[in-house]
Design a protein around this motif. Structure first.
Motif, PDB file in Angstrom:
ATOM      1  N   ALA A 101      -7.263  15.153 -35.152  1.00  0.00           N
ATOM      2  CA  ALA A 101      -8.607  15.531 -34.660  1.00  0.00           C
ATOM      3  C   ALA A 101      -8.443  16.342 -33.860  1.00  0.00           C
ATOM      4  O   ALA A 101      -9.449  17.469 -34.389  1.00  0.00           O
ATOM      5  CB  ALA A 101      -9.334  14.546 -34.578  1.00  0.00           C
ATOM      6  N   GLN A 102      -7.666  16.015 -33.391  1.00  0.00           N
ATOM      7  CA  GLN A 102      -7.446  18.008 -31.956  1.00  0.00           C
ATOM      8  C   GLN A 102      -6.866  18.895 -33.168  1.00  0.00           C
ATOM      9  O   GLN A 102      -7.061  20.315 -32.833  1.00  0.00           O
ATOM     10  CB  GLN A 102      -6.214  17.276 -31.035  1.00  0.00           C
ATOM     11  N   LYS A 153      -8.815  16.613 -22.321  1.00  0.00           N
ATOM     12  CA  LYS A 153      -9.923  17.287 -22.411  1.00  0.00           C
ATOM     13  C   LYS A 153      -9.922  17.971 -20.529  1.00  0.00           C
ATOM     14  O   LYS A 153     -10.728  19.228 -20.646  1.00  0.00           O
ATOM     15  CB  LYS A 153     -11.541  16.630 -21.532  1.00  0.00           C
ATOM     16  N   MET A 190      -7.251  19.689 -35.992  1.00  0.00           N
ATOM     17  CA  MET A 190      -8.180  20.216 -36.792  1.00  0.00           C
ATOM     18  C   MET A 190      -9.226  21.205 -36.233  1.00  0.00           C
ATOM     19  O   MET A 190      -9.659  22.381 -35.979  1.00  0.00           O
ATOM     20  CB  MET A 190      -9.573  19.215 -37.897  1.00  0.00           C
ATOM     21  N   ASP A 191      -9.928  20.573 -34.960  1.00  0.00           N
ATOM     22  CA  ASP A 191     -11.180  20.996 -33.335  1.00  0.00           C
ATOM     23  C   ASP A 191     -10.325  22.438 -33.326  1.00  0.00           C
ATOM     24  O   ASP A 191     -10.977  22.888 -32.871  1.00  0.00           O
ATOM     25  CB  ASP A 191     -11.377  19.801 -32.992  1.00  0.00           C
ATOM     26  N   LEU A 192      -9.318  21.815 -32.788  1.00  0.00           N
ATOM     27  CA  LEU A 192      -8.301  23.335 -32.198  1.00  0.00           C
ATOM     28  C   LEU A 192      -8.331  24.433 -32.648  1.00  0.00           C
ATOM     29  O   LEU A 192      -7.449  25.771 -32.507  1.00  0.00           O
ATOM     30  CB  LEU A 192      -7.921  22.664 -30.998  1.00  0.00           C
TER      31      LEU A 192
END
Length: 252
Positions: free
Chosen positions: A166-167, A121, A169-171
């Motif tokens: 998750a990272q 983050k 996909m989200d990024l």
């Protein structure tokens, strides 16, 4: 200008080997760790041996405030981080669920999970604004299957696996690569820490076969970080030849 890599938990094991590998290739290195003397010694060694710039940051990834303060206070010339390697992590104890230490559980979750989240983050804003960067998370075969008396450690590494997915996909909109590397048995300080200094128990883990070495993981990280822009290895499990997974190891 040379690329910059940030490696957490760089004072020993995978982290030290990764920092050494990249420094030898001319990368600028930001290395972090809790042990000031070891971190400073490594920074001096890498700078002298490979004539590259090295910046050591002494802090614990468990400390959220310190993580964000250290990243915010990086000088401008160090603020463009091309690759973040979330390596800091540990296992504590091999006790059954009913007998395990709550303090051990807290330390593993705070380091392996929350520390990885904090570091990601804190570094991400720069990558997002540039629409470029690479996060490499060091997981474990323990994040792929649960084994006896692994409980919270396995849970923490399963979390690393899930967070990495998750990272990724989200990024995607920001063209940021995310790679999870899951090593099997590797002869580092890992077992010494896990067994809280009992070297006899630690040594027994690696008897009868040749385990992975820290340099093997450093080579893998280096390969993943140097692929063409359009290529990303998302998930990689790596073991020594004698080990099939967390359950099966052939010992002579």
């Amino acid at each position: 200008m040379s690329k910059t890599i940030l490696v957490t938990g760089a004072t020993s094991g995978f982290g030290k080997a990764i920092a050494t590998k990249f420094a030898a290739a001319g990368w600028r290195c930001i290395i972090t760790g809790r042990r000031k003397d070891k971190l400073e010694a490594l920074a001096d060694e890498l700078a002298a041996s490979y004539k590259t710039e090295v910046r050591g940051l002494v802090f614990d990834v468990q400390d959220k405030a310190q993580v964000f303060a250290e990243m915010k206070n990086l000088p401008v010339e160090w603020s463009i981080i091309d690759v973040l390697v979330n390596n800091a992590g540990l296992a504590l104890g091999r006790d059954s669920f009913d007998e395990a230490s709550l303090d051990d559980w807290d330390t593993m979750i705070d380091t392996n999970v929350k520390g990885l989240l904090y570091m990601s983050k804190a570094v991400l804003p720069g990558m997002v604004s540039r629409k470029k960067g690479h996060i490499i998370n060091i997981g474990s075969t323990a994040g792929k299957e649960v084994y006896l008396n692994g409980n919270a450690y396995c849970a923490s590494k399963h979390a690393v696996d899930a967070i990495s997915k998750a990272q990724r996909m989200d990024l995607l909109p920001y063209k940021i690569k995310v790679t999870a590397i899951h090593p099997g048995a590797a002869e580092t300080e890992f077992s010494t820490v896990r067994f809280k200094g009992d070297q006899q128990k630690a040594d027994a883990v690696y008897e009868g076969y040749e385990p992975l070495h820290a340099e093997d993981i450093a080579d893998t990280v280096f390969y993943c970080a140097n692929l063409p822009e359009h290529v990303c290895i998302n998930d990689l499990v790596i073991t020594c030849t004698a080990q099939a997974n967390s359950f099966y190891t052939h010992k002579s």
